[in-house]
Motif scaffolding. Structure first.
Motif, PDB file in Angstrom:
ATOM      1  N   CYS A 163     106.798  17.100  -4.703  1.00 57.32           N
ATOM      2  CA  CYS A 163     105.996  16.496  -3.633  1.00 57.32           C
ATOM      3  C   CYS A 163     106.640  15.211  -3.127  1.00 57.32           C
ATOM      4  O   CYS A 163     106.525  14.873  -1.946  1.00 57.32           O
ATOM      5  CB  CYS A 163     104.574  16.239  -4.125  1.00 57.32           C
ATOM      6  N   CYS A 202     100.644  17.087  -0.068  1.00 59.27           N
ATOM      7  CA  CYS A 202     101.424  18.116  -0.752  1.00 59.27           C
ATOM      8  C   CYS A 202     100.713  18.573  -2.020  1.00 59.27           C
ATOM      9  O   CYS A 202     100.664  19.769  -2.320  1.00 59.27           O
ATOM     10  CB  CYS A 202     102.803  17.563  -1.098  1.00 59.27           C
ATOM     11  N   MET A 203     100.126  17.642  -2.754  1.00 60.49           N
ATOM     12  CA  MET A 203      99.456  17.976  -4.011  1.00 60.49           C
ATOM     13  C   MET A 203      98.180  18.768  -3.796  1.00 60.49           C
ATOM     14  O   MET A 203      97.720  19.473  -4.702  1.00 60.49           O
ATOM     15  CB  MET A 203      99.114  16.696  -4.781  1.00 60.49           C
ATOM     16  N   GLN A 229     109.372  16.389  -0.759  1.00 64.21           N
ATOM     17  CA  GLN A 229     108.819  16.814   0.530  1.00 64.21           C
ATOM     18  C   GLN A 229     108.465  15.622   1.406  1.00 64.21           C
ATOM     19  O   GLN A 229     108.517  15.701   2.633  1.00 64.21           O
ATOM     20  CB  GLN A 229     107.580  17.688   0.317  1.00 64.21           C
ATOM     21  N   GLY A 236      99.158  24.161  -3.399  1.00 62.47           N
ATOM     22  CA  GLY A 236      99.395  23.092  -4.355  1.00 62.47           C
ATOM     23  C   GLY A 236      98.314  23.017  -5.411  1.00 62.47           C
ATOM     24  O   GLY A 236      98.594  22.790  -6.593  1.00 62.47           O
TER      25      GLY A 236
END
Length: 434
Positions: free
Chosen positions: A70, A339-340, A73, A345
């Motif tokens: 993450c 992202c998480m 990214q 995710g």
């Protein structure tokens, strides 16, 4: 809420941090000792700092790689440092006092209100205003309301759940079949008691649970407490007394073993794995272990007193963002959090921890597509409740301590359920100032 006196509030709240050592009440048994660090050293322009309570996941683990990905990214390197749960909260409060908090902290959910009340955390859902440091600008509407509530205080949201786990009743199908019990017949306390009586009549041990005098004891009692209709603001209500009377009766008549008063959740699970108990109250984190048991297992939801599923307490961690003097860092931090918490995710996190149930409807659908057998746990999480919900915030640990103390007194026979909870209510009122 006044958010300017971080040091003063953190100093006061720090004295109560040990009461928030609750990770054991909500997750698996891997030991949490020492620390683990990944990524580049802090200070580089492309380095963002991340703290979490998972020292058992070293830099080569799937979790560490997930965090690093993450960061990549978002175009940065993440420096990850892991502490055990209590040390993490203490370190966070200290960092808040010293003005050098990390960019991201993953906190066990009851600790979110502690750091928020200390003025350390940004709010999630507001768009940052020019010149302010208190708002982060993340959309929280997609997260299940009952789950994100554990990160709320005074109407503001200070963290988002990476997933959740909770409790249910595991059962030994072999013992239930021998006793003529259909687990599908368990709809309320009356039908549960009927099932337990059948097991006992068949010469087997009906049920075990954890009533140890710690947060684990409160965690396990809350489904019965809430399932009776009781509220944490009134520990001695008739509904609360009914819940404690249920547990006390089970111990007195041998439906549950005397050892429950000292049982941790791990101890309870070890008892269940002997194959001698028909039911055990335990959590999502035992799914894989249950698959490996030497007998067929299943789960039923913990029933409410008069029917329906009892609200069970949520375990699991929240992503929080400490206040930063350089508000320009928030834009990148937001990318890391997004992202998480995409549906994919959340599924990756959920399966990494075997298992966390995703905290959004999309994430839940995605994990069910991958693991259809998790549906009972998804259902359980949907009806679950945060321990600090109802705006209890930093009052919760004090109420919880009074509650587990009352439970211990009743189960040991030193007080009746009514008297034990009357004393618990007085203790909680004095500790919380109202």
């Amino acid at each position: 809420m006044n958010r300017t006196s971080v040091s003063a509030k953190a100093a006061v709240l720090g004295t109560a941090v040990l009461a928030l050592s609750v990770s054991a009440s909500a997750c698996a048994s891997a030991p949490q000792t020492g620390g683990a660090t990944t990524g580049a050293s802090a200070g580089g322009a492309g380095a963002y700092t991340w703290w979490d309570p998972y020292p058992q996941h070293d830099p080569s683990s799937a979790w560490a790689k997930r965090v690093d990905s993450c960061g990549k990214q978002a175009g940065v390197t993440i420096q990850r440092t892991a502490y055990d749960t209590t040390a993490l909260t203490n370190q966070a409060l200290l960092a808040g006092q010293e003005g050098n908090a990390p960019d991201v902290i993953l906190l066990d959910n009851p600790a979110v209100s502690t750091l928020a009340d200390a003025g350390m955390l940004t709010t999630m859902s507001d768009v940052p205003e020019s010149g302010t440091t208190s708002d982060f600008g993340l959309d929280t509407a997609r997260f299940d309301k009952n789950l994100i509530a554990a990160g709320e205080l005074d109407g503001k949201t200070y963290g988002i759940p990476i997933g959740a786990n909770t409790l249910a009743l595991y059962y030994n199908k072999k013992l239930l079949d021998a006793a003529g019990v259909d687990p599908g017949s368990i709809k309320d306390w009356a039908t549960l008691n009927a099932a337990l009586k059948k097991v006992k009549a068949a010469g087997k041990k009906p049920i075990t649970f954890a009533a140890i005098g710690t947060e684990e004891g409160s965690f396990q009692f809350l489904p019965w407490f809430w399932g009776s209709g009781a509220q944490l603001t009134q520990l001695d209500s008739p509904q609360a007394v009914a819940a404690l009377d249920l547990w006390t009766t089970w111990v007195k008549d041998g439906t549950a073993p005397n050892s429950v008063i000292s049982n941790s959740q791990n101890t309870t699970w070890e008892q269940f794995l002997t194959g001698e108990f028909a039911f055990a109250e335990n959590g999502t984190w035992q799914i894989d272990s249950a698959k490996k048991a030497g007998f067929p297992t299943g789960i039923v939801q913990i029933p409410g007193k008069d029917g329906g599923t009892a609200p069970t307490p949520t375990g699991g961690e929240f992503i929080t963002v400490p206040v930063q003097k350089d508000t320009k860092r928030y834009a990148t931090t937001k990318k890391i959090l997004e992202c998480m918490t995409t549906p994919e995710g959340l599924v990756e996190t959920g399966t990494t921890f075997a298992y966390y149930i995703p905290s959004t409807a999309e994430g839940q659908q995605a994990i069910l597509a991958k693991e259809p057998g998790l549906k009972p746990w998804v259902d359980a999480v949907k009806s679950a409740k945060g321990r600090t919900s109802d705006n209890l915030g930093t009052k919760y640990p004090k109420i919880s301590e009074a509650l587990w103390t009352g439970v211990q007194k009743a189960l040991s026979g030193s007080a009746t359920p009514a008297d034990a909870l009357k004393e618990a209510q007085a203790q909680a009122k004095q500790a919380t100032g109202g």
